[in-house]
Design an enzyme around this catalytic site. Sequence first.
Site, mmCIF file in Angstrom:
data_model
loop_
_atom_site.group_PDB
_atom_site.id
_atom_site.type_symbol
_atom_site.label_atom_id
_atom_site.label_comp_id
_atom_site.label_asym_id
_atom_site.label_seq_id
_atom_site.Cartn_x
_atom_site.Cartn_y
_atom_site.Cartn_z
ATOM 1 N N HIS A 138 -8.225 -5.033 -0.662
ATOM 2 C CA HIS A 138 -7.121 -4.308 -0.052
ATOM 3 C C HIS A 138 -6.841 -4.813 1.365
ATOM 4 O O HIS A 138 -7.768 -5.042 2.133
ATOM 5 C CB HIS A 138 -7.418 -2.806 -0.013
ATOM 6 C CG HIS A 138 -6.185 -1.993 0.266
ATOM 7 N ND1 HIS A 138 -5.203 -1.811 -0.672
ATOM 8 C CD2 HIS A 138 -5.759 -1.364 1.377
ATOM 9 C CE1 HIS A 138 -4.230 -1.089 -0.145
ATOM 10 N NE2 HIS A 138 -4.541 -0.809 1.099
ATOM 11 N N SER A 145 0.829 -1.201 0.000
ATOM 12 C CA SER A 145 0.000 0.000 0.000
ATOM 13 C C SER A 145 0.870 1.260 0.000
ATOM 14 O O SER A 145 1.706 1.426 -0.888
ATOM 15 C CB SER A 145 -0.930 -0.064 1.208
ATOM 16 O OG SER A 145 -1.959 0.855 1.089
ATOM 17 N N ASP A 163 -9.908 -3.692 -5.394
ATOM 18 C CA ASP A 163 -9.103 -2.713 -4.667
ATOM 19 C C ASP A 163 -8.992 -1.472 -5.544
ATOM 20 O O ASP A 163 -8.675 -1.595 -6.738
ATOM 21 C CB ASP A 163 -7.714 -3.329 -4.407
ATOM 22 C CG ASP A 163 -6.774 -2.403 -3.629
ATOM 23 O OD1 ASP A 163 -7.160 -1.262 -3.331
ATOM 24 O OD2 ASP A 163 -5.650 -2.847 -3.344
#
Length: 413
Positions: A383, A197, A353
């Site tokens: 995610h 991320s 995501d």
Amino acid sequence: MWLLLAVIAVSLAAAVRFCLYKPLPAAIRQQWKLWLLDDIIKTVIRLARVMEWLGLGHHITASRNTSKRLEGTVKKLTAGPDAGYLAVSDVVFDGVPVRIYQPQTEGEGQLRRGLLYIHGGGWAYGSPRDGAYDQGSRKMSKELDMVVVSVDYRLYPESRFPTPYLDCLAAAKHFLSPEVLAEYGVDPQRVAVSGDSAGGNLSAAIAQEIAMDDSMSVKFSVQALIYPVLQALDFNTPSYQQNRDMVILNRSAMVQFWLQYLGADLSLKSHFFANQHSSNVAPDLMARLDWTTLLHPKHRNDYLPVRGKGPRRMERILDEVPGLLDVRAAPLLAEPEVLAKCPRAYIMTCEHDVLRDDGLMYARRLSDAGVAVKAENYLDGFHACFSLTMWPFAFDVGVRAFADYVRWLRDNL
Ligand SMILES: *[C@@H]1O[C@H](CO)[C@@H](O)[C@H](O)[C@H]1NC(C)=O
Ligand SMILES: *[C@@H]1O[C@H](CO)[C@@H](O)[C@H](O)[C@H]1NC(C)=O
Ligand SMILES: *[C@@H]1O[C@H](CO)[C@@H](O)[C@H](O)[C@H]1NC(C)=O
């Protein structure tokens, strides 16, 4: 008392959820567990906003404190990590705190793999000591007989761009120095950089910087990026459109993380939703994230690009928020010449995501620049699943993704 309040709050959230039920995409399994996790996260955030309103501090600090307490409770209910095999130490690399995991196996003097890990959390949350990250580092270290250095970089609201980037870069340069690698018994030919991320953003940016730095004698030999955040100019890629209201991470939260990180005015959020902030970006730069050419048709689907002109202020937004065009913040904007020097890459993305297309486009651009890339898109992924491999929030897709990542590193590092 505290626990009781939390249980009541989560139950209320779950009740609201039940009344406004919207099914998740069918491909996602263990949906009830995902709903519960999302309810807990949203409840923590809501409570934190109340605390901020009561003058008890910033809501992000309050959320972090509450999560820490929740995690402490879970830890009491589960067995602690088995430490015998690993030596874990907290040290400082060139002013930056890091946590180091060193296998304690036979074979004195034998050089091992090394990996610099940069955690995610929207540049605002997370720490190497958090349960999921700590356990992940332990598993990587153990399964790959590898020295893992997990960076505790500074976060929002105390810090913003470029501080997290500079912290990670300082830690990376320190780790890659021949003396330090020797001290930890790491093979200079086998050092990776990896992150998820926001940590994927920092990892990609650092991989680029080190690749271009002629003063560094040792470089990363691979980069492994887990649903990385790579650009802030288009919040209407097909994956942003498709997953706009997904659980765990929705578009609004991602835009908020970006604006916080770059120090932009948070009240401009709706203009960013409409891509009004990128109306004045040069076409050659926009081409570097043009998903109508960079994405496979199956990902483009029937989505249409969104371009918008906003009020006057949005025309000057690039001067107000220079980070939008800074490759240290948005690695996807790098020139092909920079990409060509980057290390071999593993890029993991999830179908459900908002960040999927950031990762897919980066994979394509690296590959076009001649870099070997393995891109893995999980059709049942969402995610954060990579960090969700343990009780009480273990997901099949997370366990599978983690195993695939370890396998790739075993074969390529
Ligand atoms: C969070 O915890 C820190 C350290 O325990 C404390 O100083 C701070 O006041 C807390 N902040 C909030 C908003 O709860
Ligand atoms: C997006 O996520 C944030 C943070 O979890 C939440 O507060 C917000 O309500 C969500 N927005 C939508 C439209 O679901
Ligand atoms: C990481 O995010 C920042 C802030 O948007 C951006 O400027 C930078 O280019 C990103 N880095 C990469 C490698 O995507």
